[in-house]
Design a protein around this motif. Sequence first.
Motif, PDB file in Angstrom:
ATOM      1  N   GLN A 142      33.622  27.884  12.852  1.00  0.00           N
ATOM      2  CA  GLN A 142      34.827  28.581  13.307  1.00  0.00           C
ATOM      3  C   GLN A 142      35.343  28.015  14.622  1.00  0.00           C
ATOM      4  O   GLN A 142      36.548  27.797  14.791  1.00  0.00           O
ATOM      5  N   ALA A 143      34.429  27.755  15.558  1.00  0.00           N
ATOM      6  CA  ALA A 143      34.850  27.307  16.887  1.00  0.00           C
ATOM      7  C   ALA A 143      35.317  25.856  16.898  1.00  0.00           C
ATOM      8  O   ALA A 143      36.184  25.486  17.692  1.00  0.00           O
ATOM      9  N   TYR A 184      22.494  22.690  25.245  1.00  0.00           N
ATOM     10  CA  TYR A 184      21.202  23.377  25.265  1.00  0.00           C
ATOM     11  C   TYR A 184      21.419  24.882  25.150  1.00  0.00           C
ATOM     12  O   TYR A 184      22.320  25.441  25.780  1.00  0.00           O
ATOM     13  N   HIS A 185      20.580  25.503  24.333  1.00  0.00           N
ATOM     14  CA  HIS A 185      20.698  26.936  24.079  1.00  0.00           C
ATOM     15  C   HIS A 185      19.334  27.578  24.299  1.00  0.00           C
ATOM     16  O   HIS A 185      18.343  27.170  23.681  1.00  0.00           O
ATOM     17  N   ASP A 186      19.266  28.555  25.188  1.00  0.00           N
ATOM     18  CA  ASP A 186      17.994  29.207  25.508  1.00  0.00           C
ATOM     19  C   ASP A 186      17.575  30.168  24.396  1.00  0.00           C
ATOM     20  O   ASP A 186      18.414  30.830  23.770  1.00  0.00           O
ATOM     21  N   PHE A 187      16.275  30.256  24.198  1.00  0.00           N
ATOM     22  CA  PHE A 187      15.725  31.091  23.131  1.00  0.00           C
ATOM     23  C   PHE A 187      15.835  32.564  23.484  1.00  0.00           C
ATOM     24  O   PHE A 187      15.519  32.988  24.596  1.00  0.00           O
ATOM     25  N   ASP A 188      16.292  33.356  22.509  1.00  0.00           N
ATOM     26  CA  ASP A 188      16.425  34.799  22.707  1.00  0.00           C
ATOM     27  C   ASP A 188      16.011  35.532  21.431  1.00  0.00           C
ATOM     28  O   ASP A 188      16.599  36.535  21.061  1.00  0.00           O
ATOM     29  N   GLY A 189      15.016  34.970  20.751  1.00  0.00           N
ATOM     30  CA  GLY A 189      14.568  35.539  19.490  1.00  0.00           C
ATOM     31  C   GLY A 189      15.308  34.917  18.309  1.00  0.00           C
ATOM     32  O   GLY A 189      16.172  34.062  18.467  1.00  0.00           O
ATOM     33  N   ILE A 190      14.938  35.345  17.106  1.00  0.00           N
ATOM     34  CA  ILE A 190      15.600  34.856  15.894  1.00  0.00           C
ATOM     35  C   ILE A 190      17.072  35.226  15.954  1.00  0.00           C
ATOM     36  O   ILE A 190      17.438  36.351  16.306  1.00  0.00           O
ATOM     37  N   VAL A 191      17.944  34.272  15.629  1.00  0.00           N
ATOM     38  CA  VAL A 191      19.393  34.500  15.733  1.00  0.00           C
ATOM     39  C   VAL A 191      19.833  35.385  14.575  1.00  0.00           C
ATOM     40  O   VAL A 191      20.083  34.930  13.459  1.00  0.00           O
ATOM     41  N   ILE A 213      26.048  30.096  21.517  1.00  0.00           N
ATOM     42  CA  ILE A 213      25.981  28.811  20.816  1.00  0.00           C
ATOM     43  C   ILE A 213      27.274  28.034  21.003  1.00  0.00           C
ATOM     44  O   ILE A 213      27.265  26.833  21.295  1.00  0.00           O
ATOM     45  N   ILE A 214      28.395  28.730  20.880  1.00  0.00           N
ATOM     46  CA  ILE A 214      29.704  28.086  21.055  1.00  0.00           C
ATOM     47  C   ILE A 214      29.846  27.557  22.479  1.00  0.00           C
ATOM     48  O   ILE A 214      30.337  26.446  22.709  1.00  0.00           O
ATOM     49  N   GLU A 215      29.401  28.362  23.459  1.00  0.00           N
ATOM     50  CA  GLU A 215      29.485  27.941  24.862  1.00  0.00           C
ATOM     51  C   GLU A 215      28.626  26.713  25.122  1.00  0.00           C
ATOM     52  O   GLU A 215      29.023  25.801  25.849  1.00  0.00           O
ATOM     53  N   GLY A 257      30.427  23.642  23.677  1.00  0.00           N
ATOM     54  CA  GLY A 257      31.630  23.243  24.390  1.00  0.00           C
ATOM     55  C   GLY A 257      32.615  22.554  23.460  1.00  0.00           C
ATOM     56  O   GLY A 257      32.636  22.776  22.253  1.00  0.00           O
ATOM     57  N   ASN A 258      33.415  21.658  24.036  1.00  0.00           N
ATOM     58  CA  ASN A 258      34.454  20.970  23.265  1.00  0.00           C
ATOM     59  C   ASN A 258      34.066  19.563  22.840  1.00  0.00           C
ATOM     60  O   ASN A 258      34.724  18.984  21.975  1.00  0.00           O
ATOM     61  N   SER A 259      33.005  19.007  23.459  1.00  0.00           N
ATOM     62  CA  SER A 259      32.690  17.599  23.175  1.00  0.00           C
ATOM     63  C   SER A 259      31.293  17.378  22.616  1.00  0.00           C
ATOM     64  O   SER A 259      31.012  16.312  22.069  1.00  0.00           O
ATOM     65  N   ASN A 260      30.401  18.350  22.744  1.00  0.00           N
ATOM     66  CA  ASN A 260      29.058  18.185  22.188  1.00  0.00           C
ATOM     67  C   ASN A 260      29.069  18.361  20.672  1.00  0.00           C
ATOM     68  O   ASN A 260      29.820  19.179  20.137  1.00  0.00           O
ATOM     69  N   HIS A 261      28.227  17.587  20.011  1.00  0.00           N
ATOM     70  CA  HIS A 261      28.051  17.769  18.569  1.00  0.00           C
ATOM     71  C   HIS A 261      26.587  18.028  18.218  1.00  0.00           C
ATOM     72  O   HIS A 261      26.241  18.200  17.050  1.00  0.00           O
ATOM     73  N   THR A 262      25.735  18.067  19.255  1.00  0.00           N
ATOM     74  CA  THR A 262      24.300  18.245  19.061  1.00  0.00           C
ATOM     75  C   THR A 262      23.820  19.342  19.991  1.00  0.00           C
ATOM     76  O   THR A 262      24.284  19.450  21.132  1.00  0.00           O
TER      77      THR A 262
END
Length: 261
Positions: A103-104, A146-153, A162-164, A167-172
């Motif tokens: 979506q993003a 990078y996304h910090d762990f906060d339990g099962i999504v 995750i969207i943050e 960003g606009n240029s990362n693909h990984t």
Amino acid sequence: MENLDIEFPNKPSQFSQNEWEARVNLTACYRLAHYYGWTSTVYNHITLRVPDTDTFLINGFGLSYNEICASNLVLIDLDGNKLSNDNLPVNKAGFLIHSAIHQARSSDLHCVMHSHEINSQTLAASKSNFIPLTQEGCQLYERVGYHDFDGIVLKNDEQEKIIEALGNSNHTLLMRNHGLITAGPTAEWAFIRHQHFVRNTEVQLKLMASNAEISTIPKDVLIHTREQFEGGSAQAGAKVRHPEWPAFWRMLDKIDNTWKE
């Protein structure tokens, strides 16, 4: 002589040509993930938008990756609701990660690949970031979030994080204490980025374990090499944009040629 082109099998009548080609390409991702040992039995997902639609293909929940074929992928909408007329279940909660990205980044990231591959999970369990150390790894320079762990999504509010992180240029996305996401405009882009992240990370982990001095690549060389990969000059002379993709198809055919059915 091997055929260096991709030839799609004749499509079943119930699928459009766009959907059928998407199904075959996505199945290749699943079978290759199985071949390389990146699977967690029936868990994790690789999703692909059917071109020019807001519908997506995903694995039926409960199938191992080597059981997936083009015709048994499940068609869903952006909310994870089934559109396919079949009896395969969908892990709707597991699609939360994917739907957020679809979506993003609807203009450029049409395939989203998530795995719990062991090298990526090892790096994700450390406080280290990804370091481009190989020629192929350079294409990931300044393209990893990078996304910090906060339990099962399982919650929708995780989607915003995750969207943050993308960003606009990362693909990984390296998900701390969790796993790896790569995405791209096509199935082959998402898979090949996954492969190069995994390979570079394996090198990085071995170097970290050896305590050897790391030979870092200068920033200008990183950017130049990334542009060579992103612009296509790294594959100059090839018949297709990713010449390894037809080679992967030929390999899969030799293992089990029913994958395209």
